[in-house]
Motif scaffolding. Sequence first.
Motif, short mmCIF file in Angstrom:
data_model
loop_
_atom_site.label_atom_id
_atom_site.label_comp_id
_atom_site.label_asym_id
_atom_site.label_seq_id
_atom_site.Cartn_x
_atom_site.Cartn_y
_atom_site.Cartn_z
N ALA A 113 19.78 45.96 53.27
CA ALA A 113 20.56 44.81 53.81
C ALA A 113 22.10 45.15 52.85
CB ALA A 113 20.30 43.24 52.89
N LEU A 114 21.92 45.83 51.66
CA LEU A 114 23.31 46.53 50.84
C LEU A 114 24.73 46.33 51.83
CD1 LEU A 114 21.21 47.78 47.76
CD2 LEU A 114 21.27 45.12 48.09
N PHE A 115 24.15 47.19 52.94
CA PHE A 115 25.15 48.56 53.26
C PHE A 115 25.47 46.99 54.46
CE2 PHE A 115 22.13 51.04 51.80
CZ PHE A 115 23.00 52.23 51.89
N TYR A 116 24.96 45.94 54.77
CA TYR A 116 25.29 45.05 55.64
C TYR A 116 25.92 44.13 54.82
CZ TYR A 116 22.09 46.76 59.34
OH TYR A 116 22.05 46.83 60.45
N ALA A 117 25.82 43.57 53.36
CA ALA A 117 26.87 43.52 52.64
C ALA A 117 27.66 44.25 52.37
CB ALA A 117 26.29 43.03 51.09
N LEU A 118 28.20 45.90 52.30
CA LEU A 118 29.43 45.87 52.09
C LEU A 118 30.25 45.90 53.06
CD1 LEU A 118 30.73 47.70 50.28
CD2 LEU A 118 29.64 50.15 51.12
N ARG A 119 29.73 46.17 53.71
CA ARG A 119 30.37 46.08 55.27
C ARG A 119 31.16 44.95 55.57
NH1 ARG A 119 29.58 44.02 60.85
NH2 ARG A 119 30.83 45.60 62.65
N GLU A 120 29.94 43.96 55.25
CA GLU A 120 31.19 42.45 55.03
C GLU A 120 32.28 41.99 54.50
OE1 GLU A 120 32.37 39.07 56.98
OE2 GLU A 120 30.67 39.75 57.47
N LEU A 121 32.28 42.59 53.15
CA LEU A 121 33.16 42.77 52.00
C LEU A 121 34.23 43.49 51.67
CD1 LEU A 121 30.38 42.62 48.64
CD2 LEU A 121 32.18 40.88 49.45
N LEU A 122 34.04 44.36 52.68
CA LEU A 122 35.30 45.36 53.28
C LEU A 122 36.63 44.96 53.76
CD1 LEU A 122 33.44 49.12 53.87
CD2 LEU A 122 34.54 48.24 51.85
N LEU A 143 21.73 39.85 58.63
CA LEU A 143 22.10 38.61 58.30
C LEU A 143 22.11 37.91 56.65
CD1 LEU A 143 20.40 36.36 60.71
CD2 LEU A 143 22.33 37.66 61.12
N ILE A 144 21.01 38.68 56.03
CA ILE A 144 20.83 38.40 54.62
C ILE A 144 22.00 39.22 53.85
CG2 ILE A 144 19.62 39.73 52.77
CD1 ILE A 144 16.86 39.23 54.41
N GLY A 145 22.69 40.48 54.52
CA GLY A 145 23.54 40.85 54.06
C GLY A 145 25.00 40.61 53.95
N ALA A 146 25.00 39.59 54.88
CA ALA A 146 26.08 38.94 54.87
C ALA A 146 26.54 37.47 54.25
CB ALA A 146 26.45 38.43 56.82
N ALA A 147 25.17 36.77 54.01
CA ALA A 147 24.65 35.70 53.39
C ALA A 147 24.82 36.31 52.22
CB ALA A 147 23.98 35.33 53.35
N LEU A 148 24.83 37.10 50.83
CA LEU A 148 25.25 38.15 50.21
C LEU A 148 26.33 38.15 49.97
CD1 LEU A 148 24.22 39.52 47.23
CD2 LEU A 148 23.77 41.89 48.42
N ALA A 149 26.88 38.72 50.86
CA ALA A 149 28.38 38.65 50.36
C ALA A 149 29.38 37.66 50.54
CB ALA A 149 29.32 39.64 51.90
N MET A 150 28.50 36.52 51.06
CA MET A 150 29.57 35.07 51.14
C MET A 150 28.79 34.68 49.87
SD MET A 150 27.80 33.94 54.74
CE MET A 150 28.87 32.21 53.74
N LEU A 151 28.03 35.14 48.39
CA LEU A 151 27.85 34.29 47.42
C LEU A 151 29.24 34.81 46.24
CD1 LEU A 151 23.80 34.97 46.72
CD2 LEU A 151 25.16 33.04 47.48
N ARG A 152 29.26 33.62 45.65
CA ARG A 152 30.12 34.18 44.73
C ARG A 152 29.88 35.12 43.53
NH1 ARG A 152 34.84 31.82 45.67
NH2 ARG A 152 35.40 30.03 47.55
N THR A 153 28.72 34.37 43.16
CA THR A 153 28.27 34.85 41.94
C THR A 153 27.00 35.23 42.47
OG1 THR A 153 27.06 32.77 41.40
CG2 THR A 153 29.23 33.29 40.08
N SER A 211 12.82 39.85 52.83
CA SER A 211 11.80 41.62 53.22
C SER A 211 11.67 42.18 54.32
CB SER A 211 10.30 41.40 52.75
OG SER A 211 9.61 40.88 53.01
N GLU A 212 11.93 40.85 56.01
CA GLU A 212 12.13 41.07 56.79
C GLU A 212 12.78 42.02 57.48
OE1 GLU A 212 11.45 42.02 60.51
OE2 GLU A 212 10.34 39.90 59.38
N PRO A 213 12.91 43.38 58.03
CA PRO A 213 13.83 44.41 58.54
C PRO A 213 14.35 43.92 59.05
CG PRO A 213 11.77 45.28 58.64
CD PRO A 213 11.70 44.13 58.01
N TYR A 214 14.68 42.92 60.51
CA TYR A 214 15.00 42.43 61.19
C TYR A 214 16.09 41.72 60.72
CZ TYR A 214 16.62 39.46 65.27
OH TYR A 214 17.32 38.80 66.59
N TYR A 215 15.84 40.89 60.15
CA TYR A 215 17.47 39.84 59.31
C TYR A 215 17.96 40.57 58.44
CZ TYR A 215 14.79 36.20 61.41
OH TYR A 215 14.06 34.61 61.81
N ALA A 216 17.98 42.00 57.95
CA ALA A 216 18.65 42.89 57.23
C ALA A 216 19.98 42.25 56.73
CB ALA A 216 18.56 44.26 56.74
#
Length: 292
Positions: free
Chosen positions: A248-257, A223-233, A216-221
């Motif tokens: 963090a969802l938006f950071y995950a999307l950025r990584e997946l693009l 990193l959390i998003g990138a970690a989410l993007a690395m997961l296969r499931t 829940s730490e905003p500063y880590y959004a």
Amino acid sequence: SLSANGKRSGGLPGTTVLCPVWPQVVQRLPEQQRREADRVSLTDGAMTHEEAVNAVVRRAALRGETVAPMRADGLARDLAGDPLLIALAVSDSGSFGSPLNVILGFVDGQCHGLERAASGLGADYFAALDGLAWELIQRRVNDVAWSELDTWFRDRPAVLDALRQLCRQRTICQLHSSPNGENNLMFRHDRVRDAILTRCMQQRALQGTLPLGVLSEPYYAPLIGAALAMLRTPELFLSVVREANPLALFYALRELLWAPSPQVDPLLQAIQRTSREPQFRLCAFRECGMPC
């Protein structure tokens, strides 16, 4: 400059000694030492962003590839304008990998190289970096003195020994003496540190041991998003992140693009659901510094 017999030359140097150092080392020297270093050295700053973009384009051209301007701009930025990482960014197939994967590939290669050179076990270096990353995450710090590491890992001497060897290698991290005489751990640059922290979070997400306080730490959004993007499931972790740290969802999307992935569709659905929630809009406005 030294003459051929090892004495200082009064005219043109007989021998020129080149000793590459990280720019951060020179920048952090006390003023008097920096002036003395400037007298006997040639220093060049980091590449400008424009130079880094041009380097990405030229690197692609060497492989017979054309890279779109926006993609070149993103790669240059996410690789921190690091010439070595830009050179590694093109895979053998000629396609650019994601910056996160490029950096982690570099880190892995350095660990394996150290394994061969130091007759150690590569897993020790990976475990040491993971242990260091987890301590930094839990303690919410980015910079750390060696004396603190000595305290953190006092009961894990193998970790300290592996970190010491990584610092001696001076490619991922190194020790730098501060003006007060303290030895501080310094990463190659922030992108390398963040990639190591991201993989640490991904491993704990897989294990289900990432605490809510970290999630829940905003500063880590980012990193959390990138970690989410690395997961296969990522389905279970996706729902947890959506509740705890929706940005963090938006950071995950950025990584997946960076590359096509089946994870994009469920992520987009989660973002659409989240963006309709009033509390998220309030959070987003605050994060951007805009009036609610």
